[in-house]
Design an enzyme around this catalytic site. Structure first.
Site, short mmCIF file in Angstrom:
data_model
loop_
_atom_site.label_atom_id
_atom_site.label_comp_id
_atom_site.label_asym_id
_atom_site.label_seq_id
_atom_site.Cartn_x
_atom_site.Cartn_y
_atom_site.Cartn_z
N HIS A 139 -84.68 -47.59 99.45
CA HIS A 139 -85.23 -46.66 98.46
C HIS A 139 -86.75 -46.51 98.62
O HIS A 139 -87.39 -45.88 97.79
CB HIS A 139 -84.88 -47.12 97.05
CG HIS A 139 -83.43 -46.99 96.74
ND1 HIS A 139 -82.52 -47.94 97.09
CD2 HIS A 139 -82.71 -46.00 96.13
CE1 HIS A 139 -81.31 -47.56 96.70
NE2 HIS A 139 -81.40 -46.39 96.13
N ILE B 295 -74.25 -49.75 105.09
CA ILE B 295 -73.47 -49.64 103.85
C ILE B 295 -72.53 -48.44 103.88
O ILE B 295 -71.51 -48.44 103.20
CB ILE B 295 -74.42 -49.57 102.64
CG1 ILE B 295 -75.30 -50.83 102.60
CG2 ILE B 295 -73.65 -49.44 101.34
CD1 ILE B 295 -74.52 -52.13 102.61
N GLU C 273 -73.73 -51.97 85.85
CA GLU C 273 -74.41 -51.06 84.92
C GLU C 273 -73.53 -50.65 83.75
O GLU C 273 -74.02 -50.28 82.69
CB GLU C 273 -74.89 -49.81 85.66
CG GLU C 273 -73.81 -48.78 85.93
CD GLU C 273 -74.33 -47.61 86.72
OE1 GLU C 273 -73.96 -46.48 86.38
OE2 GLU C 273 -75.09 -47.80 87.67
#
Length: 771
Positions: free
Chosen positions: A709, A446, A620
């Site tokens: 994560h 990424i 978001e």
């Protein structure tokens, strides 16, 4: 009670406070515990000290009632999961063996067990751990944390109010557990959950709680009849309990709409409402509902999500209007102060003129107390403070810092054609495949690689003057050489330079654009121990010089494989900054987009065949209410296209999004007109691949196969399973293989192993497709 007596009883309170401490002591203690250098007792001691400091700061600011239970070692939604006993079966044994280790295993996972899914907390940049529920979920009350925090505060002599996530919001945030039918509705568990909340409330009352706050921000979204019926039933039953404290139900982030009359009629003692921004409509709605006779109103008139000083005069006028609509009117920020940094006075390097315009958590607590005093004693009691506030507001409005005529002329000249690629996707994809020559299932990452201690030390040494710019540049160049060499050896197809020179994906660019202000100590929690320093958008935006071109050119010169140019998109630049509130967001987005467009064009001119413009915040920032979304998506997608539309057909534009519910924006994702999009998919088990296929998304997609994560290293076999699941929805010729997100927070050993497994999985599946 009359308006006069309601004013006389006015108090100041807050819903929550930053957790990290002035020097991020909590982050350091938790990460030390994970590494084995800090004991559990030492971690709990650090947490207790920080809680006491938080309460004392609030009391010193003039806050009359402090919150308890808002302090968390990782996430308050995860704390709610523990409080109601909804531990997932795969984590139950670990939690029972050691609650602290089991708690962190739910948050981060282990090598053997996957963590809970993580996603955005409404339209903020905070992430929460998603509860996993099913028809067989058995709830059980565990009030130890809430009771312990309350007793700490009471023992210190504070007037304290425990804060719990409300039962309706908890269920609306939950997802069906693995193996449960995807159409299962967690809200059907309400009758099973309410007795657990009754037990929690009874325990808190026994521990000395006069009031308990139940947060229901989900009711500020568009509610279905079932949602409203659930809210009515929940608070009818909880209100009917005899062994309970007084109940204050809090809704924030937007207007409550249809939920307001439901809660107004419920047998509860108080309602906390947001009266800032979009939620200002709560004022008219409250009046239309007949007010809250006999009830306590906590009025959120200080913006808890932005860092600008409050307009005290306007807030006092709002509060005065609210008098008479409730039995008592108290003053609060609009939501928890978790979403702003701790203390603006720590920013000693900020221009003194701008510093007068800033209010972080400590300053917002002071503003809240000041407004409560003004309402209680009359405006005459704070006449000097009101005059100073008016002067600061006028200073900002008149400052040349906020307006650049050249920037405004350029944005005004933008046409619809400027925000469209010259060629349709069908033509572009053929040109790009011919230029790049990539295999089926191309592999990439990424963008960022591990930010090691050595890299952070080099950045600190440069800032402190211990090394000069040349020495720093060589350290970054050495890291880029290592990252490129590793990617070539691992067999990745499209490389990145690793971003060693970037402190943060927004701050790095903000520091190079006019109109932005970077802070030194403005840390805000994103998730767990991940903290960011959102820059401040103080004025009009432009790009004085190229920002990434030289590092891209250096990296591309080290390899024959394509290296991606890496930028942060305009919506994310806004969403992860504290934006100006004196002009429409669409205008600010267009300014940022034009500055980034210049960078994209320069990257292409430097040889960039693949340019990635990340927009993880597109979802978001989506307004909570459907009626507000079309206008937002119009300007947000236009800003992205304005950034990326100035390149040739054979230049491939990528974008990236992570940790959000994408179902609401699938049409907008297509409207971005990116050639390739990479998205989080590992924790959600490729859910997004099916969603994209369901709407006929026609472009190339990289659904993540490695959850970065979590410290887990996924095996080749695990990655193969995810790839095959994704290929059931997305054709192989349009499928990319990549992690969920950037690798900044991971260590080198797990990064190397995981990427090697990822490449091996791609090759294995690629070979199977060939067979």
């Amino acid at each position: 009670m009359t308006a006069k007596s309601a004013a006389a009883a006015t108090r100041a309170t807050v819903y929550g406070y930053p957790r990290q401490g002035r020097n991020r002591q909590l982050k350091k203690a938790i990460e030390g515990y994970w590494k084995g250098t800090v004991t559990a007792d030492a971690l709990h001691t650090t947490a207790a000290v920080l809680r006491r400091e938080n309460w004392q700061q609030l009391v010193d600011a003039g806050v009359n009632e402090v919150p308890t239970g808002d302090f968390s070692l990782y996430d308050h939604v995860l704390d709610a999961t523990v409080a109601v006993g909804a531990i997932p079966p795969r984590h139950r044994a670990a939690y029972e063996a050691d609650p602290l280790d089991g708690y962190f295993a739910m948050a981060r996972g282990t090598q053997e067990v996957a963590p809970l899914e993580m996603t955005k907390w409404f339209d903020t940049n905070y992430h929460y751990l998603v509860p996993e529920l099913g028809p067989d979920t058995a709830f059980a009350a565990d009030s130890a944390k809430q009771v312990g925090d309350l007793r700490e505060a009471l023992a210190l002599g504070h007037d304290a109010r425990p804060v719990l996530l409300g039962p309706v919001t908890y269920l609306l945030l939950a997802k069906p557990a693995p193996g449960v039918a995807p159409d299962f509705q967690p809200l059907t568990l309400l009758d099973r959950l309410l007795p657990v909340y009754a037990e929690l409330l009874a325990d808190l009352r026994a521990a000395g709680a006069e009031w308990v706050q139940l947060d229901e921000p989900a009711l500020a979204q568009d509610c279905t009849p079932a949602d409203l019926n659930a809210a009515a039933r929940a608070y009818r039953e909880l209100g009917a309990l005899t062994d309970r404290p007084k109940l204050l139900v809090a809704g924030y982030f937007d207007r409550l709409g249809g939920a307001l009359p439901v809660l107004a009629k419920a047998p509860i003692e108080g309602l906390a409402l947001d009266f800032t921004g979009r939620a200002a409509a709560n004022l008219d709605d409250l009046a239309a509902a007949g007010g809250l006779p006999g009830k306590r109103l906590v009025a959120g008139v200080v913006d808890g999500r932005n860092i600008w000083i409050n307009n005290l005069g306007a807030s006092l006028a709002t509060l005065a209007t609210l008098l008479g609509l409730a039995d008592s009117v108290d003053v609060a920020p609009s939501c928890s102060l978790l979403h702003v940094p701790l203390d603006a006075t720590a920013e000693r390097e900020v221009d003194p003129q701008i510093a007068r315009w800033l209010a972080f958590a400590r300053q917002k607590a002071t503003e809240t107390a000041l407004l409560a005093r003004g309402l209680r004693e009359g405006a005459g009691a704070i006449v000097a403070e009101l005059a100073a506030n008016r002067a600061d507001l006028a200073s900002r409005a008149a400052s040349p810092i906020t307006r650049d005529p050249a920037v405004r002329a350029r944005t005004a000249a933008v046409t619809e054609a400027d925000a469209r690629r010259a060629q349709p996707y069908a033509d572009r994809v053929e040109a790009q495949r011919a230029r790049l020559g990539l295999p089926l299932l191309p592999t990439t990452t990424i963008g960022s690689f591990p930010q090691t201690a050595d890299l952070r030390a080099a950045r600190a040494d440069l800032t402190a003057g211990r090394i000069d710019q040349d020495a720093y540049q060589e350290r970054m160049a050495a890291e880029i050489r290592e990252v490129i060499a590793f990617q070539e050896k691992a067999g990745l197809d499209v490389l990145v330079h690793g971003e060693p020179e970037r402190n943060d994906m927004v701050q790095y660019f903000a520091e190079q654009l006019t109109g932005y202000l970077a802070t030194r100590h403005g840390w805000v929690q994103s998730y767990g121990t991940r903290y960011v320093r959102p820059p401040v958008l103080a004025g009009d935006i432009s790009r004085p010089h190229p920002m990434t071109v030289e590092w891209f050119r250096y990296a591309q010169g080290l390899t024959d494989r394509p290296v991606k140019g890496m930028l942060t998109g305009p919506v994310t630049m806004l969403a992860w900054s504290f934006v100006r509130d004196d002009q429409p967001l669409a205008e600010t987005a267009r300014q940022v987009a034009l500055a980034l467009r210049d960078e994209v064009v320069d990257l292409e001119a430097a040889g960039g065949a693949v340019i990635q413009v990340d927009e993880p915040a597109l979802r978001e920032t989506l307004p909570l209410r459907a009626a507000d979304r079309p206008a937002y998506l119009d300007w947000a997608t236009e800003a992205f296209r304005l950034t990326t539309s100035g390149v040739r057909a054979d230049t491939q534009i990528h974008t990236h999004m992570c940790y959000a519910e994408f179902g609401d924006i699938l049409s907008a994702i297509e409207e971005l007109d990116a050639d390739v999009i990479s998205l989080e998919a590992a924790r959600s088990r490729m859910q997004v691949a099916g969603e994209l296929a369901g709407v006929g998304y026609p472009r190339e997609v990289g659904p993540g196969v490695w959850d970065i994560h979590s410290p887990r290293v996924p095996s080749t076999e695990e990655a193969v399973r995810l790839l095959r699941a994704g290929l059931e929805a997305i054709p192989a010729e349009r499928f990319w293989v990549n992690p969920d997100c950037g690798l900044k927070t991971r260590g080198w050993p797990e990064t190397q192993a995981s990427l090697e497994h990822l490449v091996a999985a791609a090759r294995q599946v690629r070979a199977g497709l060939a067979d």
